[in-house]
Scaffold this active site. Structure first.
Site, PDB file in Angstrom:
ATOM      1  N   GLY A  31       0.807  -1.217   0.000  1.00 20.77           N
ATOM      2  CA  GLY A  31       0.000   0.000   0.000  1.00 20.77           C
ATOM      3  C   GLY A  31       0.840   1.266   0.000  1.00 20.77           C
ATOM      4  N   LEU A  33       0.400   3.593  -2.188  1.00 23.61           N
ATOM      5  CA  LEU A  33       0.786   3.356  -3.579  1.00 23.61           C
ATOM      6  C   LEU A  33       1.307   4.621  -4.275  1.00 23.61           C
ATOM      7  CD1 LEU A  33      -2.226   1.083  -4.597  1.00 23.61           C
ATOM      8  CD2 LEU A  33       0.028   0.391  -3.737  1.00 23.61           C
ATOM      9  N   HIS A  34       2.247   4.401  -5.160  1.00 24.28           N
ATOM     10  CA  HIS A  34       2.856   5.485  -5.931  1.00 24.28           C
ATOM     11  C   HIS A  34       3.042   4.983  -7.381  1.00 24.28           C
ATOM     12  CE1 HIS A  34       6.484   3.137  -5.552  1.00 24.28           C
ATOM     13  NE2 HIS A  34       6.411   3.183  -4.230  1.00 24.28           N
ATOM     14  N   HIS A  37       4.319   1.397  -8.059  1.00 24.16           N
ATOM     15  CA  HIS A  37       3.336   0.315  -7.957  1.00 24.16           C
ATOM     16  C   HIS A  37       2.435   0.301  -9.197  1.00 24.16           C
ATOM     17  CE1 HIS A  37       3.958   1.207  -3.497  1.00 24.16           C
ATOM     18  NE2 HIS A  37       4.279  -0.071  -3.581  1.00 24.16           N
ATOM     19  N   GLN A  61       7.570  -9.530   7.746  1.00 29.80           N
ATOM     20  CA  GLN A  61       8.778  -9.120   7.025  1.00 29.80           C
ATOM     21  C   GLN A  61       9.417  -7.860   7.606  1.00 29.80           C
ATOM     22  OE1 GLN A  61       6.432  -8.692   3.285  1.00 29.80           O
ATOM     23  NE2 GLN A  61       7.793  -6.969   2.879  1.00 29.80           N
ATOM     24  N   GLY A 147       8.963  -5.297  -8.611  1.00 26.45           N
ATOM     25  CA  GLY A 147       9.843  -4.195  -9.005  1.00 26.45           C
ATOM     26  C   GLY A 147      11.307  -4.536  -8.788  1.00 26.45           C
ATOM     27  N   SER A 185       9.362   5.256  -3.447  1.00 30.02           N
ATOM     28  CA  SER A 185       9.177   4.317  -2.347  1.00 30.02           C
ATOM     29  C   SER A 185       8.115   4.883  -1.416  1.00 30.02           C
ATOM     30  CB  SER A 185      10.494   4.168  -1.570  1.00 30.02           C
ATOM     31  OG  SER A 185      10.253   3.584  -0.313  1.00 30.02           O
ATOM     32  N   SER A 186       7.311   3.992  -0.835  1.00 35.33           N
ATOM     33  CA  SER A 186       6.303   4.446   0.120  1.00 35.33           C
ATOM     34  C   SER A 186       6.989   5.146   1.294  1.00 35.33           C
ATOM     35  CB  SER A 186       5.503   3.258   0.638  1.00 35.33           C
ATOM     36  OG  SER A 186       4.971   2.537  -0.451  1.00 35.33           O
ATOM     37  N   ARG A 187       8.218   4.745   1.581  1.00 41.49           N
ATOM     38  CA  ARG A 187       8.935   5.326   2.724  1.00 41.49           C
ATOM     39  C   ARG A 187       9.386   6.760   2.464  1.00 41.49           C
ATOM     40  NH1 ARG A 187      10.477  -0.150   3.286  1.00 41.49           N
ATOM     41  NH2 ARG A 187      10.075  -0.938   5.394  1.00 41.49           N
TER      42      ARG A 187
HETATM   43  P1  AMP Z   1       6.026  -2.512  -1.536  1.00 41.98           P
HETATM   44  O1  AMP Z   1       4.654  -1.947  -1.445  1.00 41.98           O
HETATM   45  O2  AMP Z   1       7.100  -1.523  -1.172  1.00 41.98           O
HETATM   46  O3  AMP Z   1       6.171  -3.845  -0.854  1.00 41.98           O
HETATM   47  O4  AMP Z   1       6.287  -2.799  -3.074  1.00 41.98           O
HETATM   48  C1  AMP Z   1       5.414  -3.601  -3.821  1.00 41.98           C
HETATM   49  C2  AMP Z   1       6.017  -3.862  -5.162  1.00 41.98           C
HETATM   50  O5  AMP Z   1       6.236  -2.630  -5.824  1.00 41.98           O
HETATM   51  C3  AMP Z   1       7.382  -4.565  -5.083  1.00 41.98           C
HETATM   52  O6  AMP Z   1       7.484  -5.516  -6.123  1.00 41.98           O
HETATM   53  C4  AMP Z   1       8.345  -3.424  -5.274  1.00 41.98           C
HETATM   54  O7  AMP Z   1       9.590  -3.825  -5.814  1.00 41.98           O
HETATM   55  C5  AMP Z   1       7.578  -2.562  -6.269  1.00 41.98           C
HETATM   56  N1  AMP Z   1       8.085  -1.200  -6.241  1.00 41.98           N
HETATM   57  C6  AMP Z   1       8.207  -0.396  -5.166  1.00 41.98           C
HETATM   58  N2  AMP Z   1       8.781   0.769  -5.525  1.00 41.98           N
HETATM   59  C7  AMP Z   1       9.025   0.692  -6.856  1.00 41.98           C
HETATM   60  C8  AMP Z   1       9.615   1.572  -7.820  1.00 41.98           C
HETATM   61  N3  AMP Z   1      10.076   2.769  -7.478  1.00 41.98           N
HETATM   62  N4  AMP Z   1       9.705   1.148  -9.091  1.00 41.98           N
HETATM   63  C9  AMP Z   1       9.247  -0.082  -9.458  1.00 41.98           C
HETATM   64  N5  AMP Z   1       8.691  -0.956  -8.593  1.00 41.98           N
HETATM   65  C10 AMP Z   1       8.581  -0.576  -7.319  1.00 41.98           C
END
Ligand code: AMP
Length: 286
Positions: A31, A33-34, A37, A61, A147, A185-187
């Site tokens: 979540g 989301l950007h 995602h 995790q 990603g 990144s969500s962070r």
């Molecule tokens: P997360 O919500 O951070 O667990 O990410 C979910 C999915 O989105 C994972 O497969 C990440 O590698 C991918 N993802 C996160 N940030 C990016 C990004 N900047 N570019 C491409 N994929 C991303």
């Protein structure tokens, strides 16, 4: 967009579509989301008949409880974004739905889960494998989209599906970046303005490192990088490594034309950010 919070609800829905023989594309997320995602969703829509995103902040995790506590959560905004981008199904279960009992299985991915994120975030990849094995089992997708921002995770997921012998194709997707180059990144939303400005150095340093590695040794580049980072008290390098892009073993030698990758993890204040850059191994000096 259909929204499900229970395994049964989702499974009943997917079963009802079974005679249509649709290919299923799965995008697992936590979540907040950007566009990174959304790029995975676009890829899923392009390659599959039905797109399913999950939003699940998987406690297993997170090795740092504070990281889990402050992880951004915005389900309504996420739902709107997914609807806008044409997602077919959203699965957003509660923790109890996925883990009626505390998970206890443990995975071993050999070298892959012992280095980099695996070494610096004990248990992280085991948690990733635990949740994905459940999701793959519930959804039975044809393809799942990951990603390359989380490059090591993508390799581990490939190893996981081999270990579990599930028939899902893992599709790696390129890193989506902010206009100044910072990997989305969500962070990033948790960074102060000053930290955000400093974080913009990460892609600059990675590009610089990639160029330097054609003339300087890995150790020399690491040393210069560490020096540059130390100029900023807000930043702390967790690791910078140059690895074989398939095995994540330390890159060595000009022996052949194996692809290499440089990976970094860095604390920006309390927020830990990761990034990576592919290297042209022909030119690498080790
Ligand atoms: P997360 O919500 O951070 O667990 O990410 C979910 C999915 O989105 C994972 O497969 C990440 O590698 C991918 N993802 C996160 N940030 C990016 C990004 N900047 N570019 C491409 N994929 C991303």
């Amino acid at each position: 967009m259909q929204i499900f919070t229970t395994r049964k609800g989702l499974r009943d829905y997917l079963n009802s579509l079974e005679n249509k023989h649709l290919s299923l594309g799965f995008v697992p997320t936590m979540g907040a989301l950007h566009p990174g995602h959304i790029s995975l969703l676009e890829s899923a829509k392009k390659h599959c008949d039905l797109s399913i995103c999950s939003i699940f902040v998987n406690p297993g995790q997170f090795n740092d409880p504070d990281d889990l506590k402050r992880y951004p959560r915005m389900p309504e905004k996420d739902g709107e974004l997914l609807t806008k981008h044409g997602c077919d199904v959203l699965f957003m279960p509660e923790v109890e739905e996925i883990y009626p009992e505390k998970p206890n299985e443990s995975y071993d991915f050999g070298h892959l889960d012992k280095v980099l994120e695996g070494a610096h975030r004990p248990g992280h990849f085991n948690g990733v494998a635990q949740v994905l094995s459940r999701f793959f089992n519930i959804l039975r997708p044809d393809r799942a989209f990951f990603g390359e921002k989380d490059y090591q995770q993508m390799l581990i997921v490939k190893a996981l599906v081999k270990q579990l012998d599930v028939k899902v194709e893992i599709v790696p997707c390129p890193i989506v970046r902010e206009p100044d180059g910072l990997a989305m990144s969500s962070r990033n939303a948790l960074l102060s303005q000053k930290e955000r400005e400093l974080a913009a150095n990460i892609p600059i340093w990675m590009n610089w490192a990639a160029k330097q590695l054609t003339g300087a040794t890995i150790e020399e580049v690491k040393h210069s990088l560490q020096e540059a980072i130390q100029q900023h008290p807000e930043l702390r390098l967790d690791y910078f490594e140059v690895c074989d892009a398939e095995t994540l073993k330390p890159f060595s030698g000009h022996l052949n034309a194996k692809p290499a990758i440089a990976l970094i993890a860095l604390f920006c204040g309390k927020i830990r950010l990761i990034d990576n850059i592919r290297l042209n191994s022909y030119n690498l000096k080790v």
